[in-house]
Design a protein around this motif. Structure first.
Motif, PDB file in Angstrom:
ATOM      1  N   GLN A 132       0.809  -1.217   0.000  1.00 21.24           N
ATOM      2  CA  GLN A 132       0.000   0.000   0.000  1.00 21.24           C
ATOM      3  C   GLN A 132       0.845   1.272   0.000  1.00 21.24           C
ATOM      4  N   SER A 133       2.135   1.133  -0.225  1.00 23.75           N
ATOM      5  CA  SER A 133       2.993   2.315  -0.342  1.00 23.75           C
ATOM      6  C   SER A 133       2.742   2.969  -1.700  1.00 23.75           C
ATOM      7  N   TYR A 134       1.939   4.014  -1.710  1.00 23.71           N
ATOM      8  CA  TYR A 134       1.602   4.649  -2.991  1.00 23.71           C
ATOM      9  C   TYR A 134       2.803   5.358  -3.593  1.00 23.71           C
ATOM     10  N   GLN A 135       3.728   5.808  -2.742  1.00 22.69           N
ATOM     11  CA  GLN A 135       4.922   6.471  -3.283  1.00 22.69           C
ATOM     12  C   GLN A 135       5.783   5.483  -4.073  1.00 22.69           C
ATOM     13  N   PHE A 136       5.869   4.240  -3.600  1.00 22.78           N
ATOM     14  CA  PHE A 136       6.667   3.250  -4.327  1.00 22.78           C
ATOM     15  C   PHE A 136       6.031   2.949  -5.675  1.00 22.78           C
ATOM     16  N   ARG A 137       4.704   2.916  -5.744  1.00 23.96           N
ATOM     17  CA  ARG A 137       4.015   2.690  -7.021  1.00 23.96           C
ATOM     18  C   ARG A 137       4.250   3.872  -7.969  1.00 23.96           C
ATOM     19  N   ILE A 138       4.257   5.073  -7.414  1.00 22.32           N
ATOM     20  CA  ILE A 138       4.523   6.261  -8.232  1.00 22.32           C
ATOM     21  C   ILE A 138       5.961   6.223  -8.761  1.00 22.32           C
ATOM     22  N   PHE A 139       6.882   5.833  -7.905  1.00 23.56           N
ATOM     23  CA  PHE A 139       8.286   5.690  -8.311  1.00 23.56           C
ATOM     24  C   PHE A 139       8.395   4.696  -9.474  1.00 23.56           C
ATOM     25  N   GLU A 140       7.754   3.536  -9.342  1.00 24.07           N
ATOM     26  CA  GLU A 140       7.785   2.537 -10.409  1.00 24.07           C
ATOM     27  C   GLU A 140       7.221   3.091 -11.708  1.00 24.07           C
ATOM     28  N   ASN A 141       6.079   3.779 -11.614  1.00 24.57           N
ATOM     29  CA  ASN A 141       5.430   4.322 -12.811  1.00 24.57           C
ATOM     30  C   ASN A 141       6.295   5.376 -13.489  1.00 24.57           C
ATOM     31  N   LYS A 142       6.849   6.272 -12.695  1.00 32.44           N
ATOM     32  CA  LYS A 142       7.640   7.359 -13.275  1.00 32.44           C
ATOM     33  C   LYS A 142       8.968   6.859 -13.821  1.00 32.44           C
ATOM     34  N   PHE A 143       9.477   5.794 -13.256  1.00 31.86           N
ATOM     35  CA  PHE A 143      10.710   5.203 -13.765  1.00 31.86           C
ATOM     36  C   PHE A 143      10.441   4.508 -15.095  1.00 31.86           C
ATOM     37  N   GLY A 144       9.266   3.855 -15.206  1.00 35.77           N
ATOM     38  CA  GLY A 144       8.910   3.276 -16.501  1.00 35.77           C
ATOM     39  C   GLY A 144       8.326   1.877 -16.465  1.00 35.77           C
ATOM     40  N   LEU A 145       7.978   1.362 -15.280  1.00 36.94           N
ATOM     41  CA  LEU A 145       7.380   0.026 -15.215  1.00 36.94           C
ATOM     42  C   LEU A 145       6.004   0.058 -15.875  1.00 36.94           C
ATOM     43  N   LYS A 146       5.804  -0.803 -16.855  1.00 40.00           N
ATOM     44  CA  LYS A 146       4.556  -0.828 -17.617  1.00 40.00           C
ATOM     45  C   LYS A 146       3.496  -1.663 -16.892  1.00 40.00           C
ATOM     46  N   PRO A 147       2.211  -1.267 -17.000  1.00 43.00           N
ATOM     47  CA  PRO A 147       1.126  -2.008 -16.331  1.00 43.00           C
ATOM     48  C   PRO A 147       1.101  -3.485 -16.710  1.00 43.00           C
ATOM     49  N   GLU A 148       1.385  -3.780 -17.982  1.00 46.62           N
ATOM     50  CA  GLU A 148       1.326  -5.170 -18.439  1.00 46.62           C
ATOM     51  C   GLU A 148       2.455  -6.027 -17.868  1.00 46.62           C
ATOM     52  N   CYS A 149       3.470  -5.377 -17.293  1.00 49.16           N
ATOM     53  CA  CYS A 149       4.577  -6.127 -16.696  1.00 49.16           C
ATOM     54  C   CYS A 149       4.329  -6.467 -15.234  1.00 49.16           C
ATOM     55  N   ARG A 150       3.322  -5.854 -14.646  1.00 46.70           N
ATOM     56  CA  ARG A 150       3.020  -6.092 -13.233  1.00 46.70           C
ATOM     57  C   ARG A 150       2.283  -7.416 -13.039  1.00 46.70           C
TER      58      ARG A 150
END
Length: 416
Positions: free
Chosen positions: A143-161
């Motif tokens: 539930q760490s929303y900052q870590f999810r934001i970090f992943e998104n801004k770095f470039g982790l794609k939704p389909e890779c999750r």
């Protein structure tokens, strides 16, 4: 000479301007500046809510460690945003690349710190953790929303999750503001998107210019012929000939996966590639010619991106190991499969700049690297303006003023 009253002198001092024209604030104390009263009162131990005498000692360490993680995530996001702004501005030129490298390195150093921070958590034994773990449900590190934001801004794609409890990862966030921030981070161009656009404009890729890709293909074929084809044909021993022939076919297949656009596109659609075909060519060009002055800093950018990606993988791995050590195969407090879920995230699908790591597969010996033509020598040389006139004609004879300007000091200004 009349002396000014001390009160006036103090007032003048508080209004003094800094070198950038801003007014210095009136005197501020250390604890006030850092808001220590707020920060140091944020450790609310759930185990002692009803009775302070029943506080479980290690819960305090658990809270402090996770709060430290969140502060570092905030700083990482702050640095990422500044880097992304530099890539999204009207131009990205050489005057900014050193600053980009500096801030990428800062992120990497922070990542190294938080990777090592698991050692502090591991001073707590599984039995100590079990004493207060029941108080945490249904809270979870997921539930760490900052870590999810970090992943998104770095470039982790939704389909890779990997889905969390068969749900989209944002479903665990009830806070509307947090959801909005997560959605915004996934909608904006990520660092991967921006670096891809930047690499697509690497000088030397165009067929009207150096035409690197065509020259690279010729050199690859020469290298495979000399190092694999000829030895396989000349081998007398049937067993060794079969081994060498299989090695030859493997090399051909490996290089065809990037040399042929259709095969590369197929791999990208399957999720095995992150960069576009042209961006991959740009990254490979920079890697092969990294000794050229104008590619020094671009190569460092690619290196720092891999540093961060590697450390992010190490962070996930350390998290997995610590989780298994603390709770074994128990379910996570948030309802996930715990260790099993986390273990699945330590894979290539979570590597954002995976293609940069795989570049080494497609490097060829220096003796086979295509020599630069005169135009590219000028483009990539700091001293290109001092090259004698007789060397300034390109291989195709085009030495027009437009061409000379395009290959001048601002060659690496990249339109976004």
């Amino acid at each position: 000479m009349e002396k000014r009253p001390s009160a006036e002198i103090e007032e003048a001092a508080t209004k003094q301007k800094s070198s950038n024209g801003r007014k210095y604030p009136q005197s501020v104390k250390y604890s006030q500046y850092l808001q220590l009263d707020t920060l140091l009162s944020a450790q609310k131990m759930v185990s002692s809510e009803d009775d302070s005498s029943k506080a479980i000692h290690d819960e305090h360490l658990f809270i402090i460690t996770h709060q430290a993680y969140e502060l570092w995530f905030k700083q990482i996001i702050f640095e990422l945003d500044s880097i992304r702004r530099m890539f999204t501005s009207a131009v990205v030129d050489e005057r900014q690349t050193l600053l980009i490298i500096h801030r990428l390195r800062r992120i990497a150093v922070i990542m190294k710190l938080i990777v090592e921070q698991f050692e502090i958590m591991e001073t707590m034994t599984p039995l100590d953790f079990l004493e207060f773990r029941g108080f945490l449900e249904p809270a979870s590190g997921f539930q760490s929303y900052q870590f999810r934001i970090f992943e998104n801004k770095f470039g982790l794609k939704p389909e890779c999750r990997i889905q969390y409890n068969q749900q989209h990862y944002r479903s665990v966030f009830d806070n509307i503001k947090q959801r909005e921030l997560i959605d915004k981070s996934s909608e904006e161009p990520s660092l991967l998107d921006l670096v891809t656009r930047w690499l697509e404009r690497t000088p030397g890729l165009e067929s009207s210019d150096f035409n690197f890709w065509k020259k690279y293909e010729i050199s690859v074929n020469r290298w495979i012929e000399a190092e694999f084809t000829v030895p396989a044909k000349e081998e007398k021993d049937p067993v060794l000939r079969q081994i060498k022939t299989a090695s030859l076919e493997k090399q051909r297949e490996t290089f065809q996966s990037v040399l042929e656009f259709d095969k590369y596109t197929e791999l990208k659609e399957r999720g095995d590639r992150r960069l576009t075909h042209k961006a991959f060519q740009g990254a490979l060009l920079i890697s092969l010619y990294r000794d050229e002055p104008r590619f020094h800093q671009p190569f460092q950018i690619l290196t720092r991106l891999m540093d961060i990606d590697s450390l992010l993988t190490k962070w996930r791995y350390n998290h997995v190991v610590m989780t298994q050590r603390m709770i074994g195969s128990k379910l996570g407090t948030g309802g996930s499969s715990g260790y099993q879920y986390l273990r699945a995230t330590v894979s290539d699908r979570y590597r954002v700049f995976l293609d940069l790591f795989n570049l080494s597969t497609y490097l060829i010996p220096r003796d086979y690297i295509p020599p630069l033509n005169n135009r590219m020598k000028r483009t990539l040389s700091i001293l290109h303006n001092d090259v004698p006139n007789e060397d300034q004609q390109s291989d195709d004879g085009d030495d027009s003023p437009t061409r000379q300007q395009a290959n001048g000091a601002n060659f690496y200004i990249v339109q976004t």
